[in-house]
Motif scaffolding. Structure first.
Motif, PDB file in Angstrom:
ATOM      1  N   VAL A  40       8.229 -50.915 -12.385  1.00 45.43           N
ATOM      2  CA  VAL A  40       8.724 -49.995 -11.360  1.00 45.43           C
ATOM      3  C   VAL A  40       8.817 -50.712 -10.016  1.00 45.43           C
ATOM      4  CG1 VAL A  40       8.196 -47.918 -10.035  1.00 45.43           C
ATOM      5  CG2 VAL A  40       7.889 -47.918 -12.521  1.00 45.43           C
ATOM      6  N   ARG A  41       7.761 -51.401  -9.637  1.00 46.77           N
ATOM      7  CA  ARG A  41       7.750 -52.072  -8.333  1.00 46.77           C
ATOM      8  C   ARG A  41       8.779 -53.184  -8.247  1.00 46.77           C
ATOM      9  NH1 ARG A  41       1.240 -51.971  -7.036  1.00 46.77           N
ATOM     10  NH2 ARG A  41       1.159 -49.702  -6.843  1.00 46.77           N
ATOM     11  N   GLU A  42       8.981 -53.898  -9.343  1.00 49.87           N
ATOM     12  CA  GLU A  42       9.975 -54.979  -9.355  1.00 49.87           C
ATOM     13  C   GLU A  42      11.407 -54.437  -9.326  1.00 49.87           C
ATOM     14  OE1 GLU A  42       8.844 -57.291 -12.780  1.00 49.87           O
ATOM     15  OE2 GLU A  42       7.172 -58.245 -11.717  1.00 49.87           O
ATOM     16  N   SER A  43      11.582 -53.154  -9.632  1.00 51.40           N
ATOM     17  CA  SER A  43      12.930 -52.569  -9.654  1.00 51.40           C
ATOM     18  C   SER A  43      13.548 -52.498  -8.258  1.00 51.40           C
ATOM     19  CB  SER A  43      12.885 -51.154 -10.240  1.00 51.40           C
ATOM     20  OG  SER A  43      12.347 -50.231  -9.307  1.00 51.40           O
ATOM     21  N   GLY A  44      12.700 -52.459  -7.226  1.00 47.24           N
ATOM     22  CA  GLY A  44      13.195 -52.327  -5.862  1.00 47.24           C
ATOM     23  C   GLY A  44      13.470 -50.892  -5.448  1.00 47.24           C
ATOM     24  N   LEU A  45      13.334 -49.936  -6.365  1.00 49.36           N
ATOM     25  CA  LEU A  45      13.533 -48.526  -6.008  1.00 49.36           C
ATOM     26  C   LEU A  45      12.309 -48.021  -5.246  1.00 49.36           C
ATOM     27  CD1 LEU A  45      14.956 -47.103  -9.362  1.00 49.36           C
ATOM     28  CD2 LEU A  45      16.209 -47.698  -7.290  1.00 49.36           C
ATOM     29  N   PRO A  46      12.498 -47.093  -4.320  1.00 52.78           N
ATOM     30  CA  PRO A  46      11.342 -46.505  -3.649  1.00 52.78           C
ATOM     31  C   PRO A  46      10.427 -45.876  -4.696  1.00 52.78           C
ATOM     32  CG  PRO A  46      13.378 -45.861  -2.547  1.00 52.78           C
ATOM     33  CD  PRO A  46      13.770 -46.541  -3.825  1.00 52.78           C
ATOM     34  N   ASN A  47       9.118 -46.090  -4.569  1.00 50.79           N
ATOM     35  CA  ASN A  47       8.189 -45.573  -5.565  1.00 50.79           C
ATOM     36  C   ASN A  47       6.809 -45.347  -4.970  1.00 50.79           C
ATOM     37  OD1 ASN A  47       6.281 -48.002  -6.379  1.00 50.79           O
ATOM     38  ND2 ASN A  47       8.338 -48.832  -6.089  1.00 50.79           N
ATOM     39  N   LYS A  48       6.030 -44.542  -5.671  1.00 52.72           N
ATOM     40  CA  LYS A  48       4.655 -44.273  -5.280  1.00 52.72           C
ATOM     41  C   LYS A  48       3.866 -43.992  -6.552  1.00 52.72           C
ATOM     42  CE  LYS A  48       1.758 -41.339  -2.457  1.00 52.72           C
ATOM     43  NZ  LYS A  48       1.695 -40.206  -1.545  1.00 52.72           N
ATOM     44  N   THR A  49       2.696 -44.581  -6.656  1.00 51.29           N
ATOM     45  CA  THR A  49       1.837 -44.352  -7.808  1.00 51.29           C
ATOM     46  C   THR A  49       0.559 -43.684  -7.350  1.00 51.29           C
ATOM     47  OG1 THR A  49       2.733 -46.262  -8.986  1.00 51.29           O
ATOM     48  CG2 THR A  49       0.578 -45.477  -9.695  1.00 51.29           C
ATOM     49  N   ASP A  50       0.158 -42.626  -8.065  1.00 50.01           N
ATOM     50  CA  ASP A  50      -1.141 -42.013  -7.816  1.00 50.01           C
ATOM     51  C   ASP A  50      -1.939 -42.034  -9.123  1.00 50.01           C
ATOM     52  OD1 ASP A  50      -0.418 -39.701  -9.362  1.00 50.01           O
ATOM     53  OD2 ASP A  50       0.466 -38.774  -7.590  1.00 50.01           O
ATOM     54  N   SER A  51      -3.020 -41.316  -9.179  1.00 45.96           N
ATOM     55  CA  SER A  51      -3.894 -41.398 -10.348  1.00 45.96           C
ATOM     56  C   SER A  51      -3.301 -40.771 -11.607  1.00 45.96           C
ATOM     57  CB  SER A  51      -5.244 -40.750 -10.044  1.00 45.96           C
ATOM     58  OG  SER A  51      -5.063 -39.391  -9.713  1.00 45.96           O
ATOM     59  N   MET A  52      -2.236 -39.996 -11.471  1.00 41.81           N
ATOM     60  CA  MET A  52      -1.654 -39.318 -12.627  1.00 41.81           C
ATOM     61  C   MET A  52      -0.214 -39.717 -12.951  1.00 41.81           C
ATOM     62  SD  MET A  52      -3.951 -37.171 -13.842  1.00 41.81           S
ATOM     63  CE  MET A  52      -2.953 -36.019 -14.762  1.00 41.81           C
ATOM     64  N   PHE A  53       0.590 -40.003 -11.923  1.00 40.37           N
ATOM     65  CA  PHE A  53       2.010 -40.259 -12.130  1.00 40.37           C
ATOM     66  C   PHE A  53       2.503 -41.380 -11.238  1.00 40.37           C
ATOM     67  CE2 PHE A  53       1.657 -35.869 -13.538  1.00 40.37           C
ATOM     68  CZ  PHE A  53       2.484 -35.833 -14.649  1.00 40.37           C
ATOM     69  N   THR A  54       3.626 -41.942 -11.639  1.00 41.18           N
ATOM     70  CA  THR A  54       4.399 -42.819 -10.768  1.00 41.18           C
ATOM     71  C   THR A  54       5.699 -42.085 -10.490  1.00 41.18           C
ATOM     72  OG1 THR A  54       3.428 -44.859 -11.582  1.00 41.18           O
ATOM     73  CG2 THR A  54       5.606 -45.030 -10.586  1.00 41.18           C
ATOM     74  N   THR A  55       6.061 -41.991  -9.212  1.00 39.81           N
ATOM     75  CA  THR A  55       7.299 -41.322  -8.813  1.00 39.81           C
ATOM     76  C   THR A  55       8.252 -42.376  -8.276  1.00 39.81           C
ATOM     77  OG1 THR A  55       6.055 -39.336  -8.237  1.00 39.81           O
ATOM     78  CG2 THR A  55       8.298 -39.513  -7.364  1.00 39.81           C
ATOM     79  N   ILE A  56       9.494 -42.318  -8.742  1.00 42.28           N
ATOM     80  CA  ILE A  56      10.524 -43.240  -8.261  1.00 42.28           C
ATOM     81  C   ILE A  56      11.722 -42.432  -7.783  1.00 42.28           C
ATOM     82  CG2 ILE A  56       9.809 -45.229  -9.595  1.00 42.28           C
ATOM     83  CD1 ILE A  56      11.796 -44.599 -11.707  1.00 42.28           C
ATOM     84  N   GLU A  57      12.483 -43.032  -6.872  1.00 45.64           N
ATOM     85  CA  GLU A  57      13.648 -42.360  -6.304  1.00 45.64           C
ATOM     86  C   GLU A  57      14.876 -43.235  -6.482  1.00 45.64           C
ATOM     87  OE1 GLU A  57      15.052 -40.009  -2.273  1.00 45.64           O
ATOM     88  OE2 GLU A  57      13.346 -41.371  -2.149  1.00 45.64           O
ATOM     89  N   GLY A  58      15.960 -42.622  -6.897  1.00 43.91           N
ATOM     90  CA  GLY A  58      17.214 -43.349  -7.053  1.00 43.91           C
ATOM     91  C   GLY A  58      18.231 -42.507  -7.781  1.00 43.91           C
ATOM     92  N   GLU A  59      19.300 -43.149  -8.181  1.00 46.00           N
ATOM     93  CA  GLU A  59      20.352 -42.475  -8.942  1.00 46.00           C
ATOM     94  C   GLU A  59      19.921 -42.357 -10.409  1.00 46.00           C
ATOM     95  OE1 GLU A  59      23.047 -41.088  -7.561  1.00 46.00           O
ATOM     96  OE2 GLU A  59      22.205 -41.721  -5.639  1.00 46.00           O
ATOM     97  N   TRP A  60      20.482 -41.373 -11.074  1.00 46.63           N
ATOM     98  CA  TRP A  60      20.125 -41.039 -12.455  1.00 46.63           C
ATOM     99  C   TRP A  60      20.021 -42.272 -13.350  1.00 46.63           C
ATOM    100  CZ3 TRP A  60      19.403 -36.076 -14.539  1.00 46.63           C
ATOM    101  CH2 TRP A  60      19.329 -36.006 -15.933  1.00 46.63           C
ATOM    102  N   ASP A  61      21.082 -43.054 -13.448  1.00 44.80           N
ATOM    103  CA  ASP A  61      21.105 -44.185 -14.382  1.00 44.80           C
ATOM    104  C   ASP A  61      20.089 -45.262 -14.026  1.00 44.80           C
ATOM    105  OD1 ASP A  61      23.067 -42.986 -15.913  1.00 44.80           O
ATOM    106  OD2 ASP A  61      24.721 -44.079 -14.961  1.00 44.80           O
ATOM    107  N   GLU A  62      19.924 -45.550 -12.754  1.00 44.31           N
ATOM    108  CA  GLU A  62      18.982 -46.598 -12.366  1.00 44.31           C
ATOM    109  C   GLU A  62      17.537 -46.150 -12.573  1.00 44.31           C
ATOM    110  OE1 GLU A  62      19.939 -47.743  -8.333  1.00 44.31           O
ATOM    111  OE2 GLU A  62      19.487 -45.761  -7.544  1.00 44.31           O
ATOM    112  N   VAL A  63      17.239 -44.895 -12.302  1.00 41.21           N
ATOM    113  CA  VAL A  63      15.880 -44.379 -12.491  1.00 41.21           C
ATOM    114  C   VAL A  63      15.511 -44.386 -13.972  1.00 41.21           C
ATOM    115  CG1 VAL A  63      14.486 -42.280 -12.340  1.00 41.21           C
ATOM    116  CG2 VAL A  63      15.802 -43.044 -10.358  1.00 41.21           C
ATOM    117  N   PHE A  64      16.407 -43.874 -14.810  1.00 41.89           N
ATOM    118  CA  PHE A  64      16.094 -43.820 -16.236  1.00 41.89           C
ATOM    119  C   PHE A  64      16.059 -45.206 -16.875  1.00 41.89           C
ATOM    120  CE2 PHE A  64      16.588 -39.266 -15.906  1.00 41.89           C
ATOM    121  CZ  PHE A  64      15.614 -38.820 -16.785  1.00 41.89           C
ATOM    122  N   ALA A  65      16.807 -46.153 -16.340  1.00 42.26           N
ATOM    123  CA  ALA A  65      16.723 -47.531 -16.848  1.00 42.26           C
ATOM    124  C   ALA A  65      15.336 -48.112 -16.586  1.00 42.26           C
ATOM    125  CB  ALA A  65      17.801 -48.403 -16.198  1.00 42.26           C
TER     126      ALA A  65
END
Length: 112
Positions: A40-65
């Protein structure tokens, strides 16, 4: 889109190099989660990880990839993978990873 996901392995990995102590599956999944978060971090997309989930932001295809690559990486740590996904699909908006929290904090402060 904002997409929160959690991915975890279960079962015994096919490759013993990914097994825990003594060759058995380790009860802790931190190595598998670290592999997913690294992708996730290497993807370059905005992201945040907490104790339960990782959240990423981007367009549909890039996020699901990214989710697909992270899931495949976790798959090396077990014979099965559990994947939980929650998405907020709001076309035309970006920066919501932090903006939603900022709006929440403002509403809390105003109510004090």
């Amino acid at each position: 889109m904002l997409l929160a996901f959690s991915v975890a392995p279960s079962g015994i990995p096919a490759d013993p190099a990914y097994a825990g102590a003594g060759g058995a599956a380790d009860a802790s999944v931190h190595d598998a989660v670290a592999a997913a978060v690294r992708i996730v971090r290497e993807s370059g997309l905005p992201n945040k990880t907490d104790s339960m989930f990782t959240t990423i932001e981007g367009e549909w295809d890039e996020v699901f990839a990214v989710v697909k690559r992270a899931t495949e990486a976790v798959g090396k740590f077990g014979s099965r993978v559990s994947l939980v996904i929650k998405a907020d699909i709001r076309p035309g908006f970006s920066g919501e990873l932090t903006a939603k929290v900022d709006r929440l904090e403002s509403a809390i402060a105003e109510g004090s």
